[in-house]
Scaffold this motif. Structure first.
Motif, PDB file in Angstrom:
ATOM      1  N   PHE A   1     -10.793  -5.252   7.250  1.00  0.00           N
ATOM      2  CA  PHE A   1      -9.328  -5.299   7.340  1.00  0.00           C
ATOM      3  C   PHE A   1      -8.775  -6.560   6.682  1.00  0.00           C
ATOM      4  CE2 PHE A   1      -5.764  -7.026   9.903  1.00  0.00           C
ATOM      5  CZ  PHE A   1      -4.783  -6.125   9.539  1.00  0.00           C
TER       6      PHE A   1
ATOM      7  N   THR B   1       0.809  -1.224   0.000  1.00  0.00           N
ATOM      8  CA  THR B   1       0.000   0.000   0.000  1.00  0.00           C
ATOM      9  C   THR B   1       0.843   1.276   0.000  1.00  0.00           C
ATOM     10  OG1 THR B   1      -0.158  -0.134   2.399  1.00  0.00           O
ATOM     11  CG2 THR B   1      -2.016  -0.971   1.153  1.00  0.00           C
TER      12      THR B   1
ATOM     13  N   THR C   1      -8.588   3.867  10.161  1.00  0.00           N
ATOM     14  CA  THR C   1      -9.961   3.687  10.641  1.00  0.00           C
ATOM     15  C   THR C   1     -10.160   2.271  11.154  1.00  0.00           C
ATOM     16  OG1 THR C   1     -10.701   3.049   8.449  1.00  0.00           O
ATOM     17  CG2 THR C   1     -10.933   5.371   9.028  1.00  0.00           C
ATOM     18  N   ASN C   2      -9.052   1.610  11.516  1.00  0.00           N
ATOM     19  CA  ASN C   2      -9.193   0.260  12.050  1.00  0.00           C
ATOM     20  C   ASN C   2      -9.871   0.318  13.422  1.00  0.00           C
ATOM     21  OD1 ASN C   2      -8.654  -2.553  12.741  1.00  0.00           O
ATOM     22  ND2 ASN C   2      -7.314  -2.493  10.974  1.00  0.00           N
TER      23      ASN C   2
ATOM     24  N   ARG D   1     -15.733  -3.950  10.597  1.00  0.00           N
ATOM     25  CA  ARG D   1     -14.460  -3.256  10.383  1.00  0.00           C
ATOM     26  C   ARG D   1     -13.296  -4.240  10.428  1.00  0.00           C
ATOM     27  NH1 ARG D   1     -10.971  -1.730   8.566  1.00  0.00           N
ATOM     28  NH2 ARG D   1      -9.997   0.301   8.357  1.00  0.00           N
TER      29      ARG D   1
ATOM     30  N   ALA E   1       6.650  -2.127   3.177  1.00  0.00           N
ATOM     31  CA  ALA E   1       5.999  -1.051   2.434  1.00  0.00           C
ATOM     32  C   ALA E   1       4.482  -1.114   2.579  1.00  0.00           C
ATOM     33  CB  ALA E   1       6.408  -1.097   0.965  1.00  0.00           C
ATOM     34  N   GLY E   2       4.023  -1.606   3.729  1.00  0.00           N
ATOM     35  CA  GLY E   2       2.593  -1.588   3.965  1.00  0.00           C
ATOM     36  C   GLY E   2       1.899  -2.854   3.515  1.00  0.00           C
TER      37      GLY E   2
ATOM     38  N   ARG F   1       8.052  -2.499   9.719  1.00  0.00           N
ATOM     39  CA  ARG F   1       6.933  -2.121   8.862  1.00  0.00           C
ATOM     40  C   ARG F   1       7.248  -0.766   8.222  1.00  0.00           C
ATOM     41  NH1 ARG F   1       1.277  -1.224  11.490  1.00  0.00           N
ATOM     42  NH2 ARG F   1       0.972  -0.296   9.448  1.00  0.00           N
TER      43      ARG F   1
ATOM     44  N   GLU G   1      -7.470   6.142   3.288  1.00  0.00           N
ATOM     45  CA  GLU G   1      -7.869   5.404   4.485  1.00  0.00           C
ATOM     46  C   GLU G   1      -6.915   4.223   4.565  1.00  0.00           C
ATOM     47  OE1 GLU G   1     -11.695   3.599   4.033  1.00  0.00           O
ATOM     48  OE2 GLU G   1     -12.011   3.359   6.183  1.00  0.00           O
ATOM     49  N   VAL G   2      -6.230   4.054   5.705  1.00  0.00           N
ATOM     50  CA  VAL G   2      -5.276   2.955   5.803  1.00  0.00           C
ATOM     51  C   VAL G   2      -5.632   2.040   6.970  1.00  0.00           C
ATOM     52  CG1 VAL G   2      -3.373   4.201   4.720  1.00  0.00           C
ATOM     53  CG2 VAL G   2      -3.668   4.317   7.207  1.00  0.00           C
ATOM     54  N   GLU G   3      -4.985   0.881   6.978  1.00  0.00           N
ATOM     55  CA  GLU G   3      -5.200  -0.072   8.062  1.00  0.00           C
ATOM     56  C   GLU G   3      -4.236   0.244   9.204  1.00  0.00           C
ATOM     57  OE1 GLU G   3      -7.713  -1.747   8.197  1.00  0.00           O
ATOM     58  OE2 GLU G   3      -8.408  -1.915   6.133  1.00  0.00           O
ATOM     59  N   CYS G   4      -4.437  -0.483  10.297  1.00  0.00           N
ATOM     60  CA  CYS G   4      -3.761  -0.207  11.574  1.00  0.00           C
ATOM     61  C   CYS G   4      -2.316   0.299  11.415  1.00  0.00           C
ATOM     62  CB  CYS G   4      -3.761  -1.467  12.423  1.00  0.00           C
ATOM     63  SG  CYS G   4      -3.209  -1.156  14.104  1.00  0.00           S
ATOM     64  N   LEU G   5      -2.030   1.439  12.028  1.00  0.00           N
ATOM     65  CA  LEU G   5      -0.707   2.048  11.962  1.00  0.00           C
ATOM     66  C   LEU G   5       0.127   1.740  13.211  1.00  0.00           C
ATOM     67  CD1 LEU G   5      -1.658   5.530  10.451  1.00  0.00           C
ATOM     68  CD2 LEU G   5      -0.369   3.739   9.317  1.00  0.00           C
TER      69      LEU G   5
ATOM     70  N   GLN H   1      -1.090   9.498   9.441  1.00  0.00           N
ATOM     71  CA  GLN H   1       0.268   9.820   9.023  1.00  0.00           C
ATOM     72  C   GLN H   1       0.172  10.863   7.937  1.00  0.00           C
ATOM     73  OE1 GLN H   1       2.528   6.216   7.941  1.00  0.00           O
ATOM     74  NE2 GLN H   1       3.750   6.677   9.736  1.00  0.00           N
TER      75      GLN H   1
END
Lengths: 147, 478
Positions: B365, A58, A74-75, B361, B195-196, B153, A111-115, A125
């Motif tokens: 994920f 991503t 938004t996790n 949610r 890279a995510g 990560r 919108e990204v997953e858990c940071l 971020q």
């Protein structure tokens, strides 16, 4: 590039793929088919080997983005603390849906997953810098402060 | 379009633990967090750092592995596998195909930290990178590795910089490099940023990613100890696991084992988030119960609210109802309670949280993060997400709850645990929350179906009203 390659065995240049693509992306903003082919050639693999990596992760981008990339989590933990509300707030403020870039090319909203910052939720971020414990007001202040 | 602007740091360089140690607890991993300049070599050495490495280098590798085995240290990444045993799986000598010299061996540090609810490794990298480096050096010596990669990560930019600086400092002072602490043992360490991709926290996906490929998990066996990075014997250990190793060598296996329970030595870092008054990372004894952690240490939910559900070990672990919280934060105890210790990510939901939306949610994920390799997971996870989206937004059909369970069963039947239909545990991780949420909170799901809307007048439940419907993942289903 030589510094990156030195970290991996000489016959395993492909291992430098992620750092190499990130380096190119940092310079150019995003990855084009041409730059992917160039990296692939340098690492001795087919262009598709770079392409499949570029589209898998991503943080690697194959389309242009704004000067400021907002990655909002938004996790579960963030949303329990208002992350989804922040997302709607940002969409309204910027006038673009998730994934969009403002017409002036300033902001891209993602919108990204858990940071991995759930204890200070909600978080985003901004160009890879963390901003934590956010409210609509602090997000507004943050965006207002940007040149 | 130009490259994104490089921003000056807007936050202080150190992230202090938001929680800190639980009161009255012997601290091992978080011992030095928050001390001035705790990330520097000078500060680490002043606190007795690298003493354990010197001690280890005077021992035989077998003796070190034996010591770690006796300490009952178990992997802190999720599976809880005994660390010493993992190290012992590295073949003693691996002859080349034509009698050529042995293959190299590798140590890979798993700092991908992407299980939702988990944020402990970040604090170790920020506050005590040299503890990790010392643990890496001891582990590398024990398994005969001369190269170690720290896979972080991609989002951990600051942590990667700090780790790189610490590695350079350690090398400069001879704790890494061609002659580690004057012993003749050679070790180079490199940071490799992801890279995510959540999947790269799975050890074989991590190895694929490190080799420059997509993070597609490998079929096991062969296990990484035999065929790992670049086809060579490899040990993959979590950041927290390795950060515990110096203390074990320094103070002895018996001391470390004594801190824990019969089968799990040491303490644990628990990450508490969600509806609690004092969220954060806490170092707790294994014997502490989840209720003590959530209520006594973290202050429980806000005034007037009650706990409705607790996820004990990251979003992959089956959820617990309020009456099930008197269980120790320890691998065996949580397993016996039908869930798992996972990565220590405790997510607390109070009575304002809509569990259908929460599960939606979580499912979104896994639909997003499925790597696409195995059909049950690639196709099943978006179906789970779509069905839950329909329930939450009032467009579900009467049979949808059964359909949801049937999809989850196709990914990973319930019970038994951990024996799913996919190559890696991401499939299990996507299906087990669905099974457990529906099993334990079925009336809430039925209410959504019956009323054809979300009955919760709370921020998370007010899905179609206050801030618009949530968007589904638009792929794999229509």
């Amino acid at each position: 590039m030589a510094a990156i390659l030195s970290r991996y065995p000489a016959d395993r240049k492909r291992a430098a793929m992620l750092p190499a693509l990130r380096l190119v992306q940092e310079m150019k903003g995003y990855l084009t088919p041409e730059t992917l082919a160039l990296v692939a050639e340098r690492l001795g693999v087919a262009p598709a080997a770079a392409g499949e990596v570029a589209t898998f992760y991503t943080m690697l981008r194959v389309t242009p983005v704004g000067r400021y990339v907002i990655d909002l989590c938004t996790n579960v933990s963030c949303s329990l603390c208002g992350g989804e509300r922040l997302l709607r707030h940002l969409e309204r403020r910027l006038g673009v849906p998730v994934g969009g870039t403002t017409p002036d090319g300033k902001f891209t909203l993602r919108e990204v997953e858990c940071l991995a910052s759930c204890g200070t939720a909600p978080v985003l971020q901004l160009n890879e810098e963390y901003h934590e414990r956010l409210t609509p007001e602090t997000v507004d202040a943050l965006l207002d402060s940007l040149p | 379009m130009a490259a994104p602007a490089q921003l000056p740091p807007t936050r202080p360089a150190t992230l202090l633990p938001t929680g800190g140690p639980a009161p009255g607890v012997e601290r091992v991993v978080s011992r030095r967090w928050g001390r001035p300049q705790s990330w520097t070599l000078a500060s680490y050495v002043a606190d007795g750092g690298y003493r354990a490495l010197k001690k280890a280098l005077a021992m035989t590798p077998a003796a070190i592995i034996d010591e770690v085995k006796r300490s009952n240290l178990r992997g802190r990444g999720g599976a809880g596998f005994p660390t010493g045993m993992k190290w012992s799986f590295i073949p003693k000598d691996v002859p080349g195909s034509t009698g050529a010299p042995s293959k190299p061996r590798y140590l890979c540090v798993n700092g991908d930290e992407s299980e939702p609810g988990t944020f402990k490794d970040r604090y170790i990298l920020d506050n005590d990178p040299h503890a990790l480096i010392e643990g890496m050096a001891i582990a590398s010596y024990a398994i005969g590795a001369h190269t170690a990669y720290v896979y972080l990560r991609g989002e951990f930019k600051r942590q990667a910089e700090r780790m790189e600086a610490a590695i350079a400092e350690a090398r400069e002072h001879g704790f890494l490099g061609p002659n580690v602490a004057g012993s003749g043992f050679a070790l180079e360490a490199h940071v490799h940023r992801g890279a995510g991709a959540y999947i790269c926290g799975e050890e074989t996906a991590l190895l694929e990613s490190l080799e420059g490929k997509r993070g597609w998990p490998r079929l096991k066996p062969p296990f990484p100890a035999v065929v790992g990075l670049f086809g060579c014997p490899t040990v993959v250990n979590n950041v927290e696991t390795l950060a515990n190793v110096p203390a074990i060598l320094d103070r002895g296996a018996a001391w470390f084992a004594g801190l824990g329970t019969e089968k799990s030595g040491g303490t644990r870092l628990m990450c508490v988030s969600g509806h609690v008054r004092r969220p954060g990372v806490y170092e707790v004894p294994m014997k502490m119960t989840l209720r003590q952690l959530v209520v006594d240490v973290c202050g429980g939910p806000e005034e007037g609210r009650t706990i409705k559900a607790v996820i004990p070990g990251g979003s992959s672990s089956p959820v617990l109802a309020p009456h099930e919280l008197d269980v120790a934060c320890e691998f065996e105890a949580l397993k016996n309670a039908g869930t798992m210790a996972g990565s220590g990510g405790v997510i607390v939901m109070d009575d304002t949280a809509c569990l259908v939306r929460t599960l939606w949610r979580i499912s979104k994920f896994y639909a997003e993060e499925s790597c696409g390799q195995c059909t049950p997971c690639r196709d099943g996870t978006p179906w789970q997400e779509a069905l839950l989206y329909r329930m939450e937004n009032g467009t579900a059909e009467p049979g949808d709850l059964d359909k949801l369970i049937s999809v989850a069963n196709a990914i990973c039947p319930f019970p038994p645990m951990g024996l799913g239909n996919t190559i890696c545990p991401l499939g299990d991780a996507a299906a087990l929350p669905v099974h457990s949420f529906v099993q334990k909170f079925r009336p809430e799901f039925e209410a959504h179906l019956r009323e054809k809307r979300c009955p919760f007048p709370t921020p998370w439940g007010r899905s179609a009203g206050a801030y618009g419907p949530a968007a589904p993942v638009a792929r794999g289903w229509s």
